[in-house]
Write a protein that holds these residues in place. Structure first.
Motif, mmCIF file in Angstrom:
data_model
loop_
_atom_site.group_PDB
_atom_site.id
_atom_site.type_symbol
_atom_site.label_atom_id
_atom_site.label_comp_id
_atom_site.label_asym_id
_atom_site.label_seq_id
_atom_site.Cartn_x
_atom_site.Cartn_y
_atom_site.Cartn_z
ATOM 1 N N SER A 1 0.691 -1.631 0.018
ATOM 2 C CA SER A 1 0.086 0.274 0.182
ATOM 3 C C SER A 1 0.415 1.355 -0.213
ATOM 4 O O SER A 1 1.840 1.489 0.093
ATOM 5 N N SER B 1 -3.945 0.692 -2.110
ATOM 6 C CA SER B 1 -4.726 1.050 -0.564
ATOM 7 C C SER B 1 -4.464 -0.616 0.293
ATOM 8 O O SER B 1 -5.024 -1.913 -0.755
ATOM 9 N N GLU B 2 -4.739 -0.332 0.736
ATOM 10 C CA GLU B 2 -4.507 -1.872 2.078
ATOM 11 C C GLU B 2 -5.450 -2.955 1.619
ATOM 12 O O GLU B 2 -5.616 -3.612 1.642
ATOM 13 N N ASN B 3 -7.194 -2.327 0.849
ATOM 14 C CA ASN B 3 -8.641 -2.370 1.252
ATOM 15 C C ASN B 3 -8.709 -3.394 0.052
ATOM 16 O O ASN B 3 -9.400 -4.302 -0.360
ATOM 17 N N TYR C 1 -7.050 -0.444 -6.238
ATOM 18 C CA TYR C 1 -5.844 0.261 -6.496
ATOM 19 C C TYR C 1 -6.285 1.673 -7.249
ATOM 20 O O TYR C 1 -7.657 1.447 -8.644
ATOM 21 N N THR D 1 -9.631 2.598 -11.474
ATOM 22 C CA THR D 1 -10.057 1.750 -10.356
ATOM 23 C C THR D 1 -9.498 0.277 -10.641
ATOM 24 O O THR D 1 -9.978 0.620 -11.836
#
Length: 170
Positions: free
Chosen positions: A37, A78-80, A83, A115
Motif C-alpha cells: 500500500s 490501498s490496503e483493502n 488501486y 480503479t
C-alpha cells in the motif's frame, strides 16, 4: 601483538558477515497488501504481442511492441485490495510483419483515476490485477517490478504476449 590484532580483525569481519546475512534473512520484505500500500510512480512499461500464422507451410510472424516513456503516472495501492491509476505517459509502438516495419509511432496515454482490484500472494510471488496474473520479479521497500507472459493457440494461430511494469515508491 600484530598477530593478535589481525586475528581480532578477522574475527570481527566474520562476525559482521554472519550477523548481516542473518539480518537479511529475518527482514524479508513480505509481499502483502500492507507492504504494497502506498503511492508508486511507474518508471518503465513495455509489451510485446506476437502472432504466428502458417501460410502455405511458412510461418508469418506479426509483432506489435510498445515501450513507454515520459512517465507522469502513479498507482496508489490501498490496503483493502483496490488501486487507482492516474496520470499520463507516451507509448511508442512498432508493428512488424515478417520482419518488416509496417507502422510505427507514438500515442499519449491519459489515465484519469481508473480503479481496480488486486490481490497479493507472497508464497507464489504473484500479484493479480483485475484478473491478470503478474509474476513479481522485485519487491522491496522502494521498488516493485512485475511481468506477465501468456501463450495460446486459436484457429491455428499462435499468440504470445509479455509485458513488464516497473514502479518506484514515492
Amino acid at each position: 601483538n600484530m598477530k593478535l590484532l589481525k586475528s581480532l580483525f578477522v574475527l570481527f569481519v566474520a562476525v559482521s558477515l554472519v550477523s548481516c546475512s542473518s539480518d537479511d534473512d529475518n527482514n524479508q520484505f513480505v509481499l502483502n497488501n500492507a507492504n504494497l500500500s502506498g503511492t508508486h510512480s511507474i518508471t518503465y512499461f513495455t509489451t510485446s504481442d506476437t502472432e504466428t500464422t502458417n501460410v502455405n507451410g511458412l510461418d508469418v510472424v506479426s509483432e506489435f511492441t510498445t515501450v513507454g516513456d515520459t512517465f507522469q503516472i502513479t498507482v496508489v495501492f490501498s490496503e483493502n485490495g483496490t488501486y487507482v491509476i492516474d496520470g499520463e505517459y507516451r507509448n511508442n509502438y512498432v508493428v512488424k510483419v515478417a520482419g518488416q516495419i509496417i507502422d510505427e509511432g507514438f500515442e499519449i496515454i491519459d489515465v484519469t483515476n481508473e480503479t481496480g482490484d488486486y490481490t497479493t500472494n507472497n508464497s507464489t510471488m504473484e500479484i493479480v490485477l483485475d484478473g491478470e496474473t503478474f509474476d513479481v520479479t522485485l519487491f522491496n521497500e522502494n521498488e516493485l517490478r512485475i511481468v506477465s507472459e501468456d501463450s495460446y493457440t486459436e484457429n491455428d494461430i499462435l499468440y504470445e504476449y509479455s509485458s513488464e511494469i516497473r514502479m518506484v515508491r514515492q
